[in-house]
Write a protein that holds these residues in place. Sequence first.
Motif, mmCIF file in Angstrom:
data_model
loop_
_atom_site.group_PDB
_atom_site.id
_atom_site.type_symbol
_atom_site.label_atom_id
_atom_site.label_comp_id
_atom_site.label_asym_id
_atom_site.label_seq_id
_atom_site.Cartn_x
_atom_site.Cartn_y
_atom_site.Cartn_z
ATOM 1 N N HIS A 185 0.850 -1.446 -0.257
ATOM 2 C CA HIS A 185 -0.002 -0.060 -0.410
ATOM 3 C C HIS A 185 0.514 1.330 -0.333
ATOM 4 N N ARG A 186 2.640 1.031 0.433
ATOM 5 C CA ARG A 186 3.525 2.018 0.604
ATOM 6 C C ARG A 186 4.107 2.627 -1.130
ATOM 7 N N HIS A 187 4.420 1.217 -1.308
ATOM 8 C CA HIS A 187 5.521 1.114 -2.299
ATOM 9 C C HIS A 187 5.248 -0.557 -2.994
ATOM 10 N N PRO A 188 5.398 0.182 -4.566
ATOM 11 C CA PRO A 188 4.995 -1.346 -5.136
ATOM 12 C C PRO A 188 5.985 -2.434 -4.538
ATOM 13 N N THR A 189 5.765 -3.713 -3.873
ATOM 14 C CA THR A 189 6.917 -4.336 -3.148
ATOM 15 C C THR A 189 6.257 -5.990 -3.755
ATOM 16 N N PHE A 190 7.294 -6.764 -3.349
ATOM 17 C CA PHE A 190 7.496 -8.573 -4.576
ATOM 18 C C PHE A 190 8.391 -9.033 -3.578
ATOM 19 N N ALA A 191 7.625 -10.287 -3.151
ATOM 20 C CA ALA A 191 8.135 -11.493 -2.439
ATOM 21 C C ALA A 191 8.803 -12.332 -3.310
ATOM 22 N N VAL A 192 10.049 -12.321 -3.690
ATOM 23 C CA VAL A 192 11.132 -13.196 -4.439
ATOM 24 C C VAL A 192 11.750 -14.240 -4.397
ATOM 25 N N GLY A 193 11.681 -13.869 -2.896
ATOM 26 C CA GLY A 193 12.360 -15.115 -2.065
ATOM 27 C C GLY A 193 11.567 -16.824 -2.400
ATOM 28 N N PRO A 194 12.135 -18.182 -1.969
ATOM 29 C CA PRO A 194 13.602 -18.521 -1.315
ATOM 30 C C PRO A 194 15.180 -17.562 -2.599
ATOM 31 N N ILE A 195 15.427 -16.281 -2.544
ATOM 32 C CA ILE A 195 16.494 -16.943 -3.857
ATOM 33 C C ILE A 195 17.396 -17.304 -3.228
ATOM 34 N N THR A 196 18.389 -17.645 -2.356
ATOM 35 C CA THR A 196 19.975 -18.198 -3.237
ATOM 36 C C THR A 196 19.294 -19.826 -3.373
ATOM 37 N N SER A 197 18.043 -20.546 -2.834
ATOM 38 C CA SER A 197 17.300 -22.057 -2.384
ATOM 39 C C SER A 197 17.126 -21.954 -3.948
ATOM 40 N N SER A 198 17.512 -22.041 -4.420
ATOM 41 C CA SER A 198 15.967 -21.724 -5.125
ATOM 42 C C SER A 198 16.160 -21.724 -7.043
ATOM 43 N N ARG B 226 8.100 -25.767 3.954
ATOM 44 C CA ARG B 226 9.590 -26.603 2.596
ATOM 45 C C ARG B 226 8.121 -26.510 1.400
ATOM 46 N N GLU B 227 7.570 -27.128 1.518
ATOM 47 C CA GLU B 227 6.501 -26.852 -0.454
ATOM 48 C C GLU B 227 6.121 -25.411 -0.624
ATOM 49 N N VAL B 228 5.103 -24.900 0.269
ATOM 50 C CA VAL B 228 5.699 -23.774 0.391
ATOM 51 C C VAL B 228 6.795 -23.043 -1.234
ATOM 52 N N LEU B 229 7.459 -23.121 -0.052
ATOM 53 C CA LEU B 229 9.016 -22.223 -0.664
ATOM 54 C C LEU B 229 9.481 -22.785 -1.918
ATOM 55 N N LYS B 230 9.201 -24.308 -2.123
ATOM 56 C CA LYS B 230 9.612 -24.641 -3.783
ATOM 57 C C LYS B 230 8.842 -25.138 -4.672
ATOM 58 N N ASN B 231 7.829 -24.233 -4.283
ATOM 59 C CA ASN B 231 6.738 -24.307 -5.223
ATOM 60 C C ASN B 231 6.397 -22.743 -5.322
ATOM 61 N N ALA B 232 6.990 -21.878 -4.620
ATOM 62 C CA ALA B 232 6.888 -20.311 -4.670
ATOM 63 C C ALA B 232 7.604 -20.144 -6.447
ATOM 64 N N TRP B 233 9.116 -20.992 -6.691
ATOM 65 C CA TRP B 233 9.366 -20.732 -7.586
ATOM 66 C C TRP B 233 9.618 -21.982 -8.865
ATOM 67 N N GLU B 234 9.427 -22.800 -8.592
ATOM 68 C CA GLU B 234 9.990 -23.843 -9.238
ATOM 69 C C GLU B 234 8.022 -24.531 -9.596
ATOM 70 N N SER B 235 7.277 -24.242 -9.318
ATOM 71 C CA SER B 235 5.545 -24.044 -9.786
ATOM 72 C C SER B 235 5.750 -23.221 -11.471
#
Length: 473
Positions: A238-251, A439-448
């Motif tokens: 609501h203040r700035h365009p904000t993006f969750a892009v993790g987990p960067i290093t692992s995936s 763990r499935e949430v983390l992996k799906n964030a990039w791998e799906s």
Amino acid sequence: MGESNNSHSHRHAIVFPYPFQGHISPTLNFAVALASRGFVVTCVLTEFVHNAASKFGDFNFNFSGLDIRCATISDGFPLDFNRRLSEEFRESLINDFAGRADEVIGRITRSYPAAKFVLVADSLFSWPAAVAEKYGLVNVTFWTEPATVFSINYHLDLLRENGHFPNFAASGESRIDYIPGVRSISTNDLMSYIRQPKALPGVTKIAVTAFQQVKNADFILCNTVQELEPEALSALNHRHPTFAVGPITSSISHVHKHLVDKITLWPRSDCTDWLDSKPPGSVLYISFGSIARINEHELREIAHGLLLTQVNFLWVLRTDYGTKNAFPDGFLDDVQNRGIIVPWCNQNAVLGSVSVGAFLTHCGWNSVLDSIWSGVPMICHPLLVDQPTNRKLVVDDWRIGINLCDKEKVSREEFVRKIEMIMEGNECVLLKEEVKKVREVLKNAWESSNGSSRRNFDRFVEELNCRLLLKKN
């Protein structure tokens, strides 16, 4: 690395990692992801970081098809200076580093007058907003910790208004329920530099000055996952365009086919053969990160607890610990067949071993993400900075770990109980079930193909491209 033919008219990202171990790897891997989208990228590392990474790691950016360059910058201190907990070094990052960064950025932008530039800098720097404005750069702030911690820092003004910063400690524990996007939180779970601002005044000053300039950023990027912190991310958006892009290093390598291995500032021990010799789930991995130290009492109690439990263990103790004097008499001889102590290691490789059953951690954010990624439940013993808040997320919100210490001091008896709880019995089963879900949430964030972080990264690049097109050279 050689220049591409169209580099003078290209989209060019200047990337500044904060010069501490836990910040470097996620920032550089984000740089790789950006380069995979056709950006020319210049990563600016301090001479100390570049020297150490080149000496102890397999550090290079020689990725086929990617245009990534490396520039170095002095941090004002000799290479052999101990930066880890130096207040002098932190003061210099606030007061002196801006001029050096300005000079480097000016030189890069002048070298490519037709390029469209974006600055991607760690949120803890105090200078990006002013320098980005001076050179007409799109200003992206990159946060390597949870969105919850970002939001608390972002709203230090609310903490002041409500008497919770900087002098709340005398009033004892209370609840905070007025920070946008942050669930009701105990003052004991706030970051150490807020709860005890006089303990490490340089760290407190860094947070205060950094989050004054962060409010001028064009974009906020967080190394977290949308599904894990939806309220905090929504409030920030609501203040700035904000993006969750993790987990960067692992995936990141799953999508972009490239990965900067964990940058290390110290030599790492190869523990593979030892881990392979132990039964599945039998090893307790112990590490308290790259900066903070447990005290001598805690070290001795943990050592006594290891003697009592007979558990297999791999313990990372940096060389700045006086281990031989702090251990109980005969400790090293008594544990030689079931435990090893190393000064540093490849944490992802260790946690990925089937022999590791639990992780005793300081709750640094990289360690939390690494542990979740490998499906390893945690025993939490936060020490400094964001770690108490991270502990709250791990233990109270996601229920994928337990506290090492429920009282003020660590005791060997409690340590033994917690080891037994997390490595065997009903509690162990429940914790492993919960960490598997996260763990499935983390992996799906990039791998799906429709993963939240992948979508967010796509949206960010699209909006960034639009912003760059509107920029005048």
